[in-house]
Design a protein around this motif. Structure first.
Motif, PDB file in Angstrom:
ATOM      1  N   SER A   1       5.021  11.593   8.915  1.00 38.12           N
ATOM      2  CA  SER A   1       4.955  11.363   7.472  1.00 38.12           C
ATOM      3  C   SER A   1       6.275  10.824   6.931  1.00 38.12           C
ATOM      4  CB  SER A   1       4.586  12.657   6.761  1.00 38.12           C
ATOM      5  OG  SER A   1       5.405  13.688   7.252  1.00 38.12           O
TER       6      SER A   1
ATOM      7  N   ARG B   1      -1.779   4.778  12.793  1.00 37.70           N
ATOM      8  CA  ARG B   1      -2.040   5.679  11.676  1.00 37.70           C
ATOM      9  C   ARG B   1      -1.814   7.130  12.104  1.00 37.70           C
ATOM     10  NH1 ARG B   1      -3.244   9.634   9.924  1.00 37.70           N
ATOM     11  NH2 ARG B   1      -4.513  10.302   8.169  1.00 37.70           N
TER      12      ARG B   1
ATOM     13  N   LYS C   1       1.795   3.294  -2.225  1.00 39.31           N
ATOM     14  CA  LYS C   1       1.404   4.430  -3.059  1.00 39.31           C
ATOM     15  C   LYS C   1       0.096   5.073  -2.596  1.00 39.31           C
ATOM     16  CE  LYS C   1       4.285   4.139  -6.857  1.00 39.31           C
ATOM     17  NZ  LYS C   1       4.679   2.742  -7.144  1.00 39.31           N
ATOM     18  N   LEU C   2      -0.596   4.415  -1.675  1.00 39.27           N
ATOM     19  CA  LEU C   2      -1.916   4.907  -1.259  1.00 39.27           C
ATOM     20  C   LEU C   2      -1.784   5.948  -0.147  1.00 39.27           C
ATOM     21  CD1 LEU C   2      -3.768   1.482  -1.163  1.00 39.27           C
ATOM     22  CD2 LEU C   2      -3.562   3.075  -3.055  1.00 39.27           C
ATOM     23  N   THR C   3      -2.870   6.607   0.145  1.00 37.88           N
ATOM     24  CA  THR C   3      -2.852   7.565   1.246  1.00 37.88           C
ATOM     25  C   THR C   3      -2.848   6.810   2.563  1.00 37.88           C
ATOM     26  OG1 THR C   3      -5.221   7.640   1.468  1.00 37.88           O
ATOM     27  CG2 THR C   3      -4.242   9.152  -0.123  1.00 37.88           C
ATOM     28  N   ARG C   4      -2.590   7.564   3.640  1.00 38.63           N
ATOM     29  CA  ARG C   4      -2.483   6.906   4.943  1.00 38.63           C
ATOM     30  C   ARG C   4      -3.799   6.248   5.335  1.00 38.63           C
ATOM     31  NH1 ARG C   4       2.004   9.235   7.846  1.00 38.63           N
ATOM     32  NH2 ARG C   4       0.988   9.192   9.867  1.00 38.63           N
ATOM     33  N   ASN C   5      -4.914   6.922   5.050  1.00 39.77           N
ATOM     34  CA  ASN C   5      -6.202   6.359   5.437  1.00 39.77           C
ATOM     35  C   ASN C   5      -6.504   5.085   4.666  1.00 39.77           C
ATOM     36  OD1 ASN C   5      -6.806   8.173   7.393  1.00 39.77           O
ATOM     37  ND2 ASN C   5      -7.885   9.580   6.010  1.00 39.77           N
ATOM     38  N   GLN C   6      -6.199   5.113   3.365  1.00 35.53           N
ATOM     39  CA  GLN C   6      -6.450   3.918   2.553  1.00 35.53           C
ATOM     40  C   GLN C   6      -5.594   2.758   3.031  1.00 35.53           C
ATOM     41  OE1 GLN C   6      -5.552   5.744  -1.137  1.00 35.53           O
ATOM     42  NE2 GLN C   6      -7.686   5.905  -1.782  1.00 35.53           N
ATOM     43  N   SER C   7      -4.333   3.085   3.308  1.00 32.19           N
ATOM     44  CA  SER C   7      -3.412   2.048   3.763  1.00 32.19           C
ATOM     45  C   SER C   7      -3.909   1.428   5.066  1.00 32.19           C
ATOM     46  CB  SER C   7      -2.030   2.675   3.952  1.00 32.19           C
ATOM     47  OG  SER C   7      -1.137   1.753   4.476  1.00 32.19           O
ATOM     48  N   THR C   8      -4.327   2.285   5.997  1.00 34.85           N
ATOM     49  CA  THR C   8      -4.827   1.774   7.275  1.00 34.85           C
ATOM     50  C   THR C   8      -6.071   0.933   7.059  1.00 34.85           C
ATOM     51  OG1 THR C   8      -4.076   3.850   8.180  1.00 34.85           O
ATOM     52  CG2 THR C   8      -5.382   2.474   9.625  1.00 34.85           C
TER      53      THR C   8
ATOM     54  N   THR D   1       0.818  -1.218   0.000  1.00 37.21           N
ATOM     55  CA  THR D   1       0.000   0.000   0.000  1.00 37.21           C
ATOM     56  C   THR D   1       0.848   1.264   0.000  1.00 37.21           C
ATOM     57  OG1 THR D   1      -0.104  -0.100   2.389  1.00 37.21           O
ATOM     58  CG2 THR D   1      -1.934  -1.088   1.208  1.00 37.21           C
TER      59      THR D   1
END
Lengths: 929, 89
Positions: free
Chosen positions: A102, A97, A22-29, A20
């Motif tokens: 960052s 998260r 390349k994804l944003t932190r929320n998506q990754s979580t 994950t």
């Protein structure tokens, strides 16, 4: 299949979260959370069955002959741990998260966390002790990765190494213990072991087995004196600490105690070892925790102390003690996880964890402060909170034991003192951080954290309260089920309740609270006393002992392994001489009953050539080229011998290998000295001659003894079955590609690996290129003699055709993929010699690495192919077809396998020779490697 | 008749192999020895073919074929080594 999916989902989650990036932190979580949440739901669906007393099992046969299966089971104890691992794991992932900055790689942390979760789930759900141990080691490794997450910090690296060393060492002890256990019981199956209490405890190995298993448990659970790794593991990010040191890593050791409680506990040695270790850890941890200025240091020692408490409970000889231990496992996990998370918030918002700087945080973050204070009160054992209940049970149990005979009264007293210390450090945590004046130069202006960062703590603190006030509301079922599993099917009547009336445990609690507060207010004197004691630096001691051990090992290794190849050879030969030569003296007669064949002129001449060639190789060994020529005579004669004594396959192989060897040595010799210097002293020469002569005598004698005796060998089987079972009349080839196809697959893999290794070693190797030959003459001008170029070019199609022919007929007549591959390789190498690399590169763009890979892949997939027909790996198939004008032909799957062998041999040989040949070429050109 | 011939030729080739070996041993120069070895290869071809003839089988033909086809490659390699040092340029 549900059971298997719980650890599998977690493993899958580890893979998912690592992708994950390349994804944003929320998506990754979110993606990371998905798998453990599904696993948790599955566990919940299984829970009612477990509560009703059922043990869910799932077994996949893996190595049945060794009694090793992939086996999972879910009983009450496992269920409790699965709940904790998944539940707190989910909260920690959510918390991380907001915790990570960052700059930190989120997928990395998540992938490690999920891997760790898998390992923990594997431990608690294993129904096979070898499998349990495998997951045990996986926790050591994944916790190493987690602790060293901030790898750029020396502290993190050292802490990780320390944790790995201690828990890994304990893991080895555990393996030994489990193997003994398996040996005693005769099975690695956990079900069987848990049911064999009498066999185990009556066995002579019981003590040593117990000590080894306990060593594993105590190192993992940071019991005194193995506790020192845990405070250093605090260099990990706080979410990791919250996970590892509340619900998982350190609880694995406790889990082990609980798991083997039905089988190992109940003897005096168990009670003494476990309770005394637990007691000393409880006191030591609680005492040291009081003096830690670092918030996480305080929590670390408090964790050690609480683990000691649980261990002590397992070591008390009362039935309810184990129940109290399980209850405290739950409670400690809940309040300690929330405390670590609160500490993380404080660290995150202020930039420090030093309690001498952190003061008066109440004003800046009242909400977080309230949560932390409730959790800390639970840690201290204040009424209405969950910590109080299990502490009361603990106090009650210390009153009922008879562990130390007439001195048993000491244990409740010491327990009360430890309770007081716990109150004192909890008071320090609350008072120093949230009150006690104003903060002193904080790196950051403190404020409340992001809203959602507090959510996990809120959930956990709510649990502290709910369990503390309505203990029967949630934990009753799981506690009863877990106790059922630990106590082996018998649960004493007990009631977890807030109020038991005025009794001794309540008095002990009261003394602990008042004593603890007193201790805290008078802490100045204690701190002064502590400062006067000599300080013990665990890290320094650890480093020094590791250094000493390493030095010792290095010395021992260099004593036996000094890098001299002559010496290794000498030692090997001497041992061969001893072990192979000795039995010869015990034989009465060297020759056997077989009639000797008469010596004819041809054989005598061949033998003479062989002997002269061999002796000349040795005599001229200093002049290397000449020695090589002599060696060629030996090679040639050996091929002739193979032909003469009916081994045409070997003869063909020997001939081609001979050519390849000469080319290889010529390539290497270019960079090596042309003459071997005189190095050995006369004494050494005599010694070496004696050893080699002795070896020659022994080997010759063994050969003679063997060939003069009638021997039943396995060749009869192959001769009888080659045609019917493998469809070919050339037994050698049928063995290679059919009967022993799996060995051949392994061998071509080794060949491929060797070729890749050689390529890797040679690429960009700086070498000095000799400007003239050994006698100082300049090199000849003509690089590519025209005669050679034209002959070799016209030879290529002929050689390829011969190689194709040899390949095809291999199944029935001498030949096959290996020989054909060598013939092709030699034909191509000849082009290299005649025309040079650049000429080849211009005409043939082939990547040898891909060739090797595709060769191995073809062979492998031929083997796998038989799965599609429902047969075991590498089952061969052949059939005869009648084709007009051509006649009957045979098609066999072994032929495809042989294609794989052929391709690998060609690729590997060419890659090795071409990379060696490329070495001298300057400037560097693009090569076919 | 054929058997006698084969025996005689066997003896001749045997003698020539021994002479090759002699040349290989006394040298004196490296090219002398290379030449001796190469001739040895050629004589071996004859030896193997003869052996096949005396046994009445063609099973050994491929061995002779391989020596004939590839045997000279080692000679080439050694010669190239003497001339240029680096055999794959």
């Amino acid at each position: 299949m549900t059971l298997l999916w719980i650890p599998l989902l977690s493993l899958l989650g580890s893979i998912i979260s690592s992708t994950t990036g390349k994804l944003t932190r929320n998506q990754s979580t979110g993606l990371t959370l998905l798998m453990p949440v599904i696993a948790l739901l599955m566990t919940i669906s299984l829970a009612p069955a477990v509560f009703s007393g059922e043990v869910i099992r799932e077994t996949i046969s893996w190595i049945p002959l060794l009694g090793i299966n992939i086996a999972f089971r879910l009983d009450g104890l496992a269920l409790l741990f699965v709940f904790m691992i998944l539940g707190i794991g989910i909260l920690v992932i959510f918390y991380a998260r907001y915790y990570l900055s960052s700059n930190d790689s989120m997928p990395k942390l998540y992938a490690y966390l999920m891997l760790f979760m898998t390992a923990m789930l594997g431990i608690v759900m294993s129904n096979n002790i070898i499998q349990l141990w495998f997951f045990w080691e996986l926790t050591s490794i994944s916790s190493f990765l987690l602790i060293s997450y901030w790898w750029h910090k020396p502290d993190a690296r050292k802490g990780a190494i320390m944790a790995l060393t201690v828990t890994g060492g304990g893991g080895l002890a555990l393996l030994a213990g489990l193997l003994l256990l398996g040996n005693i019981v005769g099975s690695y199956d956990l079900d069987v072991i848990l049911a064999s209490k009498e066999i185990i405890q009556g066995h002579a190995w019981y003590e040593i087995t117990l000590i080894l298993v306990l060593l594993g448990a105590f190192t993992k659970s940071a019991q005194f004196p193995f506790h020192f790794w845990l405070p250093h593991a605090m260099a990990a990010p706080t979410p990791v600490s919250a996970y590892l040191h509340s619900a998982t890593m350190v609880k694995a050791g406790i889990f082990l105690l609980a798991r083997f409680y039905p089988a190992l506990a109940g003897t005096d040695i168990w009670f003494i070892l476990v309770s005394l270790t637990g007691l000393s850890t409880l006191l030591f941890g609680a005492y040291v925790a009081l003096f830690k200025h670092d918030l996480k240091g305080l929590l670390a020692y408090s964790t050690i102390s609480h683990l000691g408490l649980i261990t002590l409970l397992f070591g008390l000889d009362t039935k309810l003690a184990a129940v109290a231990a399980i209850f405290h496992i739950i409670n400690h996990a809940i309040f300690k996880a929330s405390l670590f998370m609160a500490t993380g918030i404080i660290d995150h918002e202020t930039g420090t964890r030093d309690m001498r700087k952190l003061n008066g945080m109440w004003r800046f973050m009242p909400y977080t402060a309230t949560l932390a204070m409730v959790a800390a009160a639970a840690m201290a054992g204040v009424p209405l909170l969950n910590g109080f209940l299990s502490k009361e049970m603990f106090f009650a149990e210390t009153l009922h034991q008879q562990l130390l005979g007439s001195m048993s009264w000491l244990i409740p007293v010491l327990a009360t003192i430890a309770g007081a210390l716990a109150v004192a450090y909890s008071a320090r945590f609350i008072h120093d951080v949230f009150f006690n004046g104003d903060p002193i130069d904080l790196p950051k202006q403190p404020s409340e954290p992001p809203r959602y960062m507090r959510v996990p703590i809120e959930i956990l603190v709510a649990l502290c309260l709910v369990v503390g006030i309505f203990p029967n509301f949630i934990v009753d079922d799981v506690l009863k089920a877990a106790s059922f599993a630990v106590l082996g099917g018998y649960v004493p009547e007990f009631e977890v309740a807030l109020w038991h009336g005025f009794n001794l445990p309540l008095l002990m609690s009261a003394i602990a609270v008042i004593g603890g507060l007193l201790l805290y207010t008078q802490r100045r004197y204690l701190f002064q006393f502590q400062a006067s004691l000599p300080s013990l630096n665990a890290k320094k001691t650890f480093d020094e002992s590791i250094y000493r051990i390493t030095k010792w090992c290095q010395r021992k290794i260099s004593d036996s392994e000094n890098g001299s190849l002559q010496r290794y050879l000498m030692l090997m030969f001497v041992f061969v001489l001893l072990f192979a030569g000795w039995p010869l003296f015990e034989m009465n007669q060297l020759g056997g009953q077989k009639q000797l064949t008469p010596i004819d002129v041809h054989n005598a001449m061949g033998a003479a050539l062989l002997m002269v060639g061999t002796i000349s190789t040795v005599i001229w060994y200093r002049a290397r080229v000449v020695s090589l020529l002599m060696l060629s005579v030996v090679g040639l004669m050996v091929s002739v011998v193979f032909t003469r004594f009916s081994a045409p396959d070997l003869a063909l192989t020997q001939l081609t290998v001979e050519v390849v060897t000469i080319i290889l040595l010529m390539l290497a010799l270019f960079f090596l000295p042309q003459h071997s210097p005189k190095e050995s002293s006369s004494v050494r020469v005599v010694r070496d001659i004696a050893i080699s002569a002795g070896l020659g005598i022994v080997v010759a004698s063994i050969c003679y003894a063997l060939i003069t005796r009638p021997l039943e060998s396995i060749s009869a089987f192959f001769l009888a079955n080659a045609k019917t079972g493998g469809g070919g009349t050339n037994v050698v080839n049928v063995i290679l590609v059919d009967f022993r196809g799996f060995d051949t697959l392994g061998e071509i893999c080794v060949l491929g690996i060797a070729a890749l290794g050689i390529y890797k070693l040679l690429v960009n190797l700086p070498l000095v290129i000799p400007a003239s030959d050994s006698e100082g003459r300049p090199w000849a001008k003509e690089r590519y003699p025209i005669l050679l170029a034209s002959i070799s070019q016209s030879l290529l199609p002929l050689a390829l055709m011969v190689s194709f022919y040899i390949f095809l007929r291999g199944h029935n007549l001498p030949g096959g993929g290996f020989i054909a591959g060598l013939v092709t390789a030699v034909a191509f190498i000849l082009q290299y010699i005649a025309h040079g690399s650049s000429w080849i590169v211009a005409r043939l763009t082939i990547n040898y690495r891909k060739i090797i890979a595709s060769g191995i892949a073809i062979a492998l997939f031929t083997g796998v192919g038989s799965w599609f027909f429902g047969r075991p790996f590498m089952t061969t198939w052949f059939e005869y077809f009648d084709i007009p004008f051509i006649g009957e032909i045979e098609l066999a799957s072994a032929l495809v396998f042989d294609v794989g062998v052929y391709i690998t041999v060609v690729g590997a040989t060419l890659m090795i020779l071409a990379s060696l040949g490329q070495l001298a070429n300057e400037p560097k050109e693009e090569v076919n490697t | 008749m054929l058997e006698t011939v084969i025996l005689i030729v066997f003896a001749m080739i045997g003698v020539s192999l021994l002479l090759n070996l002699w040349r290989l041993l006394i040298g004196p120069s490296v090219p002398d020895r290379i030449l001796a070895l190469d001739t040895m290869y050629i004589n071996t071809i004859a030896l193997i073919i003869l052996y096949g003839m005396s046994m009445g089988t063609s099973l050994y033909f491929e061995a002779a074929l391989l020596i004939a086809m590839l045997g000279f490659v080692s000679t080439v390699a050694v010669c190239k080594y003497l001339l240029r040092g680096d055999i794959i340029e």
